[in-house]
Design an enzyme around this catalytic site. Structure first.
Site, PDB file in Angstrom:
ATOM      1  N   HIS A 184      38.475  40.736  45.366  1.00 41.07           N
ATOM      2  CA  HIS A 184      38.379  39.286  45.162  1.00 41.07           C
ATOM      3  C   HIS A 184      37.634  39.067  43.853  1.00 41.07           C
ATOM      4  O   HIS A 184      36.513  39.531  43.692  1.00 41.07           O
ATOM      5  CB  HIS A 184      37.637  38.621  46.323  1.00 41.07           C
ATOM      6  N   CYS A 185      38.263  38.355  42.928  1.00 39.63           N
ATOM      7  CA  CYS A 185      37.675  38.200  41.595  1.00 39.63           C
ATOM      8  C   CYS A 185      37.052  36.807  41.458  1.00 39.63           C
ATOM      9  O   CYS A 185      37.780  35.811  41.448  1.00 39.63           O
ATOM     10  CB  CYS A 185      38.747  38.411  40.525  1.00 39.63           C
ATOM     11  N   PRO A 186      35.716  36.710  41.332  1.00 39.52           N
ATOM     12  CA  PRO A 186      35.107  35.387  41.172  1.00 39.52           C
ATOM     13  C   PRO A 186      35.475  34.727  39.847  1.00 39.52           C
ATOM     14  O   PRO A 186      35.474  33.513  39.729  1.00 39.52           O
ATOM     15  CB  PRO A 186      33.603  35.667  41.255  1.00 39.52           C
ATOM     16  N   ASN A 189      38.504  33.079  40.710  1.00 43.22           N
ATOM     17  CA  ASN A 189      38.386  32.317  41.952  1.00 43.22           C
ATOM     18  C   ASN A 189      39.633  32.567  42.815  1.00 43.22           C
ATOM     19  O   ASN A 189      40.175  31.642  43.421  1.00 43.22           O
ATOM     20  CB  ASN A 189      38.217  30.823  41.659  1.00 43.22           C
ATOM     21  N   ASN A 190      40.077  33.809  42.835  1.00 44.20           N
ATOM     22  CA  ASN A 190      41.296  34.166  43.545  1.00 44.20           C
ATOM     23  C   ASN A 190      41.241  35.654  43.904  1.00 44.20           C
ATOM     24  O   ASN A 190      40.525  36.419  43.262  1.00 44.20           O
ATOM     25  CB  ASN A 190      42.504  33.904  42.622  1.00 44.20           C
TER      26      ASN A 190
END
Ligand code: ZN
Ligand code: ZN
Length: 377
Positions: A184-186, A189-190
């Protein structure tokens, strides 16, 4: 956990046994007998409620840390929006500095062919960064179908209570299962999964390339701007001293205009930001490139490592069934079927879909028989 429970229950059990012994020997009164029966009943009830054959120290630690996980997941979920805004603002600031500060300077000094090359390269790089970032944040990573279906599944998700196809993992931040989940990549945001993995990697790659280009290309301008800022500081210091000593009788020395000050500071900011991002994002890009070359995701890297060690201890060899060989892994990942695709699908913005549906993992037909049979270890 068991040790602590036995520590607490031990003395209570001992007292009861003593009471029982005393009570039965002296013809136990009905009140005490009732108490003992209730205690036994309560104990059986408590055991039946708490009994779990899968329970253990790991489960207890997980349960204890559950509020912390919940907090971290929620913070990351809300930080995602802030991080996306940050990426857009910082990238826009670099583009604005390039147009407003760098362009007027190089227009005076660079030759026409050199200017043309910089113009085409920088805009090509910028278009690819914007395209891949937009696609990475707006493309859903892919989710397994809910309920009963014909998909081949390997397990059941404990959180969703739904069948999980191979390479699917549960994202606690998105709170759902994701096909071929990488992480999950902040900053997006996805989640990075089957349908947006290529966009994520291409964004990292072209952003690193752009930062290296800006950092390397503005090195001379940065040095001049840095020296000018030092000079500015010295002049300001001298001016203050002169005012304090009141020895200022002549025309003041020429100072830097507001525009010059802003330009110099902007150039120093540009160089520092681009160099830092190039280093940090470059390292991340190289790491992901290694994983793609091996046909693994970030999550599979850990799973495969453990499995490799487990099988090695038994004298057996681990095979990653999603590894078709380095070049074919890249071709599958980038969706390159013909030689022309290297230009149209890699070097130009392309929204083609990845191979497969993210649920069944048969190698594409063009993957050579050799690659499929020698799936690297
Ligand atoms: Zn799930
Ligand atoms: Zn997620």
């Amino acid at each position: 956990m068991r040790g602590q429970r036995s520590l607490l229950l031990g003395p209570a059990r001992l007292c009861l046994r003593l009471l029982l012994l005393l009570g039965y020997r002296r013809r136990c009164p009905p009140l005490l007998r009732g108490l003992v029966q209730r205690w036994r009943y309560g104990k059986v009830c408590l055991r039946s409620l708490l009994y779990n054959s899968f329970g253990g120290s790991d489960t207890a630690v997980d349960a204890a840390f559950e509020p912390i996980y919940w907090l971290v997941d929620n913070v990351i979920r809300w930080c995602g929006v802030v991080f996306v805004v940050l990426v857009i603002v910082l990238t826009s600031s670099i583009v604005a500095i390039a147009y407003l500060c760098v362009l007027p300077l190089i227009l005076q000094t660079y030759s026409v062919p050199r200017l043309c090359w910089h113009f085409f390269y920088s805009h090509w790089n910028l278009i690819l960064i914007v395209f891949h970032y937009y696609q990475a944040i707006t493309t859903p990573p892919g989710y397994p179908p809910q309920g009963r279906n014909d998909t081949t599944t390997v397990s059941i998700c404990k959180k969703c209570i739904n069948p999980k196809p191979a390479r699917t993992h549960h994202c606690s931040i998105c709170n759902r299962c994701v096909l071929k989940m990488d992480h999950h990549c902040p900053w997006l945001n996805n989640c990075v999964g089957h349908y947006n993995h290529r966009y994520f990697f291409s964004f990292c790659f072209f952003m690193t390339l752009g930062c290296v280009y800006c950092s390397y290309g503005s090195w001379d301008l940065f040095r001049e701007a840095y020296a000018a800022i030092e000079k500015m500081k010295q002049l300001d210091k001298n001016k203050l001293q002169a005012v304090a000593n009141q020895t200022y009788h002549q025309t003041p020395p020429p100072t830097f205009s507001f525009r010059e000050r802003v330009t110099h500071k902007s150039l120093v900011y540009l160089w520092f930001l681009c160099s830092s991002v190039a280093l940090a994002l470059g390292a991340l890009t190289v790491w992901h490139a290694v994983l793609i070359s091996r046909g693994e995701t970030s999550i599979e890297r850990h799973i495969n490592k453990k499995e490799r060690q487990r099988l090695q201890a038994k004298g057996r060899v681990f095979r990653n069934h999603y590894n078709y060989g380095c070049l074919d892994n890249w071709k599958v990942f980038l969706g390159v079927d013909t030689g022309r695709h290297w230009l149209t699908r890699v070097l130009l913005p392309s929204s083609h879909l990845p191979h497969g549906n993210g649920m069944s993992w048969d190698p594409p037909p063009w993957v050579t028989a050799h690659s499929a049979s020698v799936m690297a270890v």
